[in-house]
Design a protein around this motif. Structure first.
Motif, PDB file in Angstrom:
ATOM      1  N   PHE A 287       0.935  -1.067  -0.115  1.00 33.21           N
ATOM      2  CA  PHE A 287      -0.163   0.069   0.049  1.00 33.21           C
ATOM      3  C   PHE A 287       0.887   1.369   0.142  1.00 33.21           C
ATOM      4  CE2 PHE A 287      -3.544   2.686   2.221  1.00 33.21           C
ATOM      5  CZ  PHE A 287      -4.259   2.772   1.143  1.00 33.21           C
ATOM      6  N   PHE A 288       1.910   1.228   0.648  1.00 37.41           N
ATOM      7  CA  PHE A 288       2.948   2.549   0.758  1.00 37.41           C
ATOM      8  C   PHE A 288       3.440   2.789  -0.782  1.00 37.41           C
ATOM      9  CE2 PHE A 288       7.181   3.991   0.514  1.00 37.41           C
ATOM     10  CZ  PHE A 288       7.157   5.104   1.667  1.00 37.41           C
ATOM     11  N   SER A 289       3.494   2.217  -1.567  1.00 37.69           N
ATOM     12  CA  SER A 289       3.905   2.387  -3.102  1.00 37.69           C
ATOM     13  C   SER A 289       2.771   3.083  -3.656  1.00 37.69           C
ATOM     14  CB  SER A 289       4.303   1.222  -3.827  1.00 37.69           C
ATOM     15  OG  SER A 289       3.320   0.317  -3.883  1.00 37.69           O
ATOM     16  N   LEU A 290       1.806   2.862  -3.285  1.00 39.26           N
ATOM     17  CA  LEU A 290       0.566   3.448  -4.004  1.00 39.26           C
ATOM     18  C   LEU A 290       0.276   4.819  -3.007  1.00 39.26           C
ATOM     19  CD1 LEU A 290      -2.455   1.082  -4.762  1.00 39.26           C
ATOM     20  CD2 LEU A 290      -1.866   3.225  -6.136  1.00 39.26           C
ATOM     21  N   VAL A 291       0.239   4.917  -1.970  1.00 40.09           N
ATOM     22  CA  VAL A 291      -0.057   6.128  -1.265  1.00 40.09           C
ATOM     23  C   VAL A 291       1.177   7.079  -1.301  1.00 40.09           C
ATOM     24  CG1 VAL A 291      -0.370   6.777   1.068  1.00 40.09           C
ATOM     25  CG2 VAL A 291      -1.549   4.951   0.356  1.00 40.09           C
ATOM     26  N   ASN A 292       2.493   6.879  -1.035  1.00 40.03           N
ATOM     27  CA  ASN A 292       3.403   7.654  -0.972  1.00 40.03           C
ATOM     28  C   ASN A 292       3.288   8.700  -2.354  1.00 40.03           C
ATOM     29  OD1 ASN A 292       5.874   8.822   0.223  1.00 40.03           O
ATOM     30  ND2 ASN A 292       6.879   7.906  -1.286  1.00 40.03           N
ATOM     31  N   PRO A 293       3.439   8.353  -3.426  1.00 38.75           N
ATOM     32  CA  PRO A 293       3.485   9.315  -4.602  1.00 38.75           C
ATOM     33  C   PRO A 293       2.272  10.321  -4.715  1.00 38.75           C
ATOM     34  CG  PRO A 293       3.313   7.099  -5.202  1.00 38.75           C
ATOM     35  CD  PRO A 293       3.438   7.008  -4.076  1.00 38.75           C
ATOM     36  N   LYS A 294       1.113   9.613  -4.368  1.00 37.34           N
ATOM     37  CA  LYS A 294      -0.255  10.336  -4.460  1.00 37.34           C
ATOM     38  C   LYS A 294      -0.523  11.321  -3.292  1.00 37.34           C
ATOM     39  CE  LYS A 294      -1.508   8.651  -8.462  1.00 37.34           C
ATOM     40  NZ  LYS A 294      -2.539   7.622  -8.536  1.00 37.34           N
ATOM     41  N   LEU A 295       0.076  11.124  -2.104  1.00 33.01           N
ATOM     42  CA  LEU A 295      -0.345  11.731  -1.019  1.00 33.01           C
ATOM     43  C   LEU A 295       0.887  12.561  -0.238  1.00 33.01           C
ATOM     44  CD1 LEU A 295      -2.832   9.548   0.709  1.00 33.01           C
ATOM     45  CD2 LEU A 295      -3.347  11.344  -0.754  1.00 33.01           C
ATOM     46  N   GLU A 296       2.085  12.091  -0.562  1.00 33.18           N
ATOM     47  CA  GLU A 296       3.158  12.873   0.092  1.00 33.18           C
ATOM     48  C   GLU A 296       3.919  13.653  -0.735  1.00 33.18           C
ATOM     49  OE1 GLU A 296       4.326  12.481   3.175  1.00 33.18           O
ATOM     50  OE2 GLU A 296       3.318  10.618   3.961  1.00 33.18           O
ATOM     51  N   GLN A 297       3.994  13.479  -2.097  1.00 30.18           N
ATOM     52  CA  GLN A 297       4.629  14.266  -2.882  1.00 30.18           C
ATOM     53  C   GLN A 297       3.980  15.609  -3.411  1.00 30.18           C
ATOM     54  OE1 GLN A 297       7.826  13.024  -4.242  1.00 30.18           O
ATOM     55  NE2 GLN A 297       7.320  11.333  -3.148  1.00 30.18           N
ATOM     56  N   THR A 298       4.732  16.450  -3.730  1.00 33.52           N
ATOM     57  CA  THR A 298       4.018  18.116  -3.779  1.00 33.52           C
ATOM     58  C   THR A 298       4.475  18.658  -4.918  1.00 33.52           C
ATOM     59  OG1 THR A 298       6.510  18.838  -3.066  1.00 33.52           O
ATOM     60  CG2 THR A 298       4.642  18.623  -1.329  1.00 33.52           C
ATOM     61  N   GLY A 336      10.162  28.030   1.858  1.00 29.27           N
ATOM     62  CA  GLY A 336       9.731  28.984   2.742  1.00 29.27           C
ATOM     63  C   GLY A 336       8.453  29.178   3.144  1.00 29.27           C
ATOM     64  N   GLN A 337       7.371  28.141   2.445  1.00 28.43           N
ATOM     65  CA  GLN A 337       6.100  28.076   2.982  1.00 28.43           C
ATOM     66  C   GLN A 337       5.721  26.745   3.416  1.00 28.43           C
ATOM     67  OE1 GLN A 337       3.477  28.470  -0.621  1.00 28.43           O
ATOM     68  NE2 GLN A 337       1.617  28.508   0.352  1.00 28.43           N
ATOM     69  N   THR A 338       4.843  26.945   4.511  1.00 30.70           N
ATOM     70  CA  THR A 338       4.534  25.689   5.060  1.00 30.70           C
ATOM     71  C   THR A 338       3.414  24.868   4.247  1.00 30.70           C
ATOM     72  OG1 THR A 338       5.088  26.383   7.353  1.00 30.70           O
ATOM     73  CG2 THR A 338       3.537  24.599   7.214  1.00 30.70           C
ATOM     74  N   VAL A 339       3.615  23.733   3.887  1.00 31.02           N
ATOM     75  CA  VAL A 339       2.513  22.869   3.076  1.00 31.02           C
ATOM     76  C   VAL A 339       2.367  21.742   3.954  1.00 31.02           C
ATOM     77  CG1 VAL A 339       2.272  21.668   1.029  1.00 31.02           C
ATOM     78  CG2 VAL A 339       3.462  23.965   0.971  1.00 31.02           C
ATOM     79  N   TYR A 340       0.937  21.405   4.001  1.00 33.78           N
ATOM     80  CA  TYR A 340       0.622  20.016   4.457  1.00 33.78           C
ATOM     81  C   TYR A 340       0.287  18.974   3.635  1.00 33.78           C
ATOM     82  CZ  TYR A 340      -0.039  22.699   9.040  1.00 33.78           C
ATOM     83  OH  TYR A 340       0.449  23.272  10.132  1.00 33.78           O
ATOM     84  N   ARG A 341       0.669  17.870   3.930  1.00 35.33           N
ATOM     85  CA  ARG A 341       0.360  16.553   3.147  1.00 35.33           C
ATOM     86  C   ARG A 341      -0.470  15.399   4.233  1.00 35.33           C
ATOM     87  NH1 ARG A 341       0.267  18.376  -1.242  1.00 35.33           N
ATOM     88  NH2 ARG A 341       0.685  16.223  -2.088  1.00 35.33           N
ATOM     89  N   LEU A 342      -1.268  14.925   3.472  1.00 31.39           N
ATOM     90  CA  LEU A 342      -2.190  13.723   4.119  1.00 31.39           C
ATOM     91  C   LEU A 342      -1.237  12.517   4.287  1.00 31.39           C
ATOM     92  CD1 LEU A 342      -4.948  12.713   5.338  1.00 31.39           C
ATOM     93  CD2 LEU A 342      -5.433  11.905   2.862  1.00 31.39           C
ATOM     94  N   SER A 343      -0.928  12.339   5.402  1.00 34.35           N
ATOM     95  CA  SER A 343       0.241  11.094   6.029  1.00 34.35           C
ATOM     96  C   SER A 343      -0.544  10.096   6.654  1.00 34.35           C
ATOM     97  CB  SER A 343       1.395  11.877   6.564  1.00 34.35           C
ATOM     98  OG  SER A 343       0.925  12.499   7.911  1.00 34.35           O
ATOM     99  N   LYS A 344      -1.772  10.240   6.826  1.00 40.56           N
ATOM    100  CA  LYS A 344      -2.386   9.180   7.577  1.00 40.56           C
ATOM    101  C   LYS A 344      -2.218   7.891   7.237  1.00 40.56           C
ATOM    102  CE  LYS A 344      -7.547   8.660   8.450  1.00 40.56           C
ATOM    103  NZ  LYS A 344      -8.771   9.219   8.261  1.00 40.56           N
ATOM    104  N   PHE A 345      -1.937   7.522   5.875  1.00 37.27           N
ATOM    105  CA  PHE A 345      -1.930   6.033   5.382  1.00 37.27           C
ATOM    106  C   PHE A 345      -0.353   5.980   5.101  1.00 37.27           C
ATOM    107  CE2 PHE A 345      -5.945   7.917   3.453  1.00 37.27           C
ATOM    108  CZ  PHE A 345      -6.649   7.328   4.449  1.00 37.27           C
ATOM    109  N   THR A 346       0.465   6.641   5.475  1.00 46.27           N
ATOM    110  CA  THR A 346       1.780   6.418   5.174  1.00 46.27           C
ATOM    111  C   THR A 346       2.521   5.504   6.094  1.00 46.27           C
ATOM    112  OG1 THR A 346       2.109   8.299   3.945  1.00 46.27           O
ATOM    113  CG2 THR A 346       3.974   7.391   4.333  1.00 46.27           C
TER     114      THR A 346
END
Length: 471
Positions: A287-298, A336-346
């Protein structure tokens, strides 16, 4: 336990390549192979493992029906610059890419329903009266009902808005073709019949726990408590709050699942099944390989971004510290800008390249049905006729996340329950269905547009391929 999961994982991978394809092969040779496979208990178990594994595919709960399409439509997540995601967020169901998404969901669901029907139509399961055949039948019936119900929630009208609406085909036989369409009311009759029989078949499953490999790790099987939870969900969707409450309370009172404490919220869903709250989940080692690029990348045109005001929902009108804000989201510095990511499933162990340190008690996978939903259902069902008890369920739930009980000068409302549901199930594919059930407006991720039911946001058309195949 790890050895068992390794066996399951390897076998499911094999089924993905072979068995599931052979199930769909209805040539005489394929029929013989299918009949041979389903003539033994081992073959039935293998087929069920294959059906469970199909749920985790990208077109189903591995992505689209979990953290992707349904979350985009609820405007929980979006993606700048991606035309396909923009079209979906605008509910443009005529867009080719949007149509392709729903076609993949439709085909994937009915293929797997056909696989499950293979099991149900086999002599061992069809005539089930003793263990383990009763377990096989119960799980298969629950799976069939679960998949049809989500297809109904997606492609048919909301039952309480139009109980006489057209429904979908309810498939009960192994076939490459779906049966005729039927009314939504008839669909619900079938779903309830399957689930009530499943509950009966699985009623005594605890007597057989750990007797065989198949009876271990019941979280990754459609167990009796998951069936009852699904019944609560179905009855609430139908508007039958009394029956919804009955089943929600049955789960709360009789299942081994318990609400985790606020300090247990961190990483509890991070690529693993919640140890305390998961009633049913799908084992998925990758599941990590699916979630990481879709939810963690910016920087990717496919990475999903949180709606702009998401944090306000967790902070407004509450007292206490909501532990979900740090458990579900990660802040990063981007120029320099704070950005949030959905890491709930990582999976934190995979992210840190330290998978070997993961406790053996954790099951990798996707949480499909969790206990908190039962508290929200109970609170909603009681709101109009036993307010104090509704507040008790609501308070129990929010306190487990670190918040203070509802203040004495505040009134519990449906809106408060909806907000709490939203915060708890952020990213899990349930918000859109909850909005559709109540015929709610959907506010865009940037708060600039309000989409209404009159705009057709809930009228997802049956895929063209299904219509064309019937001509």
């Amino acid at each position: 336990m790890n050895k068992i999961r390794t066996i399951i994982s390897a076998f499911c991978a094999l089924l993905m390549i072979t068995s599931c394809e052979s199930f769909l092969d209805i040539t005489p040779e394929g029929q013989v192979k299918r009949d041979e496979l389903l003539s033994t208990n081992e073959g039935i178990e293998d087929a069920l493992y294959g059906a469970y594994s199909q749920l985790r595919t990208g077109s189903l709960y591995g992505q689209e029906m979990y953290f992707s399409s349904l979350e985009i439509m609820s405007h929980t997540l979006y993606c700048y610059g991606n035309d396909a995601i923009t079209a979906l967020g605008k509910f443009d169901y005529t867009n080719t890419s949007v149509k392709d998404r729903f076609e993949a969901i439709w085909i994937g669901m009915y293929k797997n329903i056909s696989n499950v029907n293979s099991v149900l139509n086999s002599p061992i399961v069809e005539n089930a009266s003793t263990f383990p055949a009763t377990i096989y039948r119960g799980e298969a019936l629950a799976l069939r009902a679960f998949m049809h119900f989500d297809l109904m929630r997606l492609f048919a009208e909301q039952y309480t808005v139009n109980p006489n609406a057209a429904g979908i085909p309810y498939a009960t036989e192994f076939s490459l073709k779906t049966p005729e369409f039927e009314s939504l009311a008839k669909n619900y009759e079938h779903v309830l019949a399957d689930l009530l029989e499943a509950e009966q078949m699985l009623a005594n499953e605890d007597e057989y726990t750990d007797q065989t490999i198949f009876m271990t790790d019941r979280q990754i099987h459609f167990n009796v408590h998951a069936v009852r939870a699904l019944l609560a969900r179905v009855y609430l969707t139908m508007g039958d709050k009394q029956k919804a409450l009955e089943y929600a309370e049955k789960v709360i009172q009789t299942s081994k699942a318990t609400l985790k404490t606020k300090t247990e919220v961190i990483n509890d869903l991070a690529g693993v099944l919640s140890q305390k709250e998961c009633l049913f989940g799908v084992y998925y080692a990758n599941f990590f390989s699916l979630v990481n690029p879709k939810l963690e990348q910016t920087t990717s045109y496919y990475a999903l971004t949180l709606r702009e005001d998401f944090m306000e929902m967790y902070e407004q009108n509450v007292s206490g510290l909501d532990y979900r804000t740090t458990a579900y989201f990660t802040s990063i510095d981007l120029g320099g800008q704070t950005v949030y990511r959905l890491s709930k499933f990582t999976d934190i162990y995979e992210k840190e390249n330290n998978a070997s340190a993961r406790p053996s008690s954790l099951i990798l996978g996707i949480n499909m049905i969790r206990l908190p939903e039962m508290y929200y259902i109970a609170a909603e069902a009681l709101l109009d006729n036993d307010y104090d008890k509704a507040v008790d369920y609501y308070n129990t739930m929010v306190q487990s996340r670190g918040l203070e009980p509802l203040a004495s000068d505040m009134k519990l409302t449906q809106d408060l329950i909806n907000t709490e549901r939203y915060k708890e199930y952020f990213g899990e594919g349930q918000t859109f269905f909850n909005m559709k059930r109540q015929n709610l407006n959907i506010v865009s991720y940037d708060n600039k547009v309000t989409y209404t039911p009159a705009d057709g946001i809930y009228n997802i058309p049956i895929p063209d391929i299904e219509i064309d195949n019937r001509k």
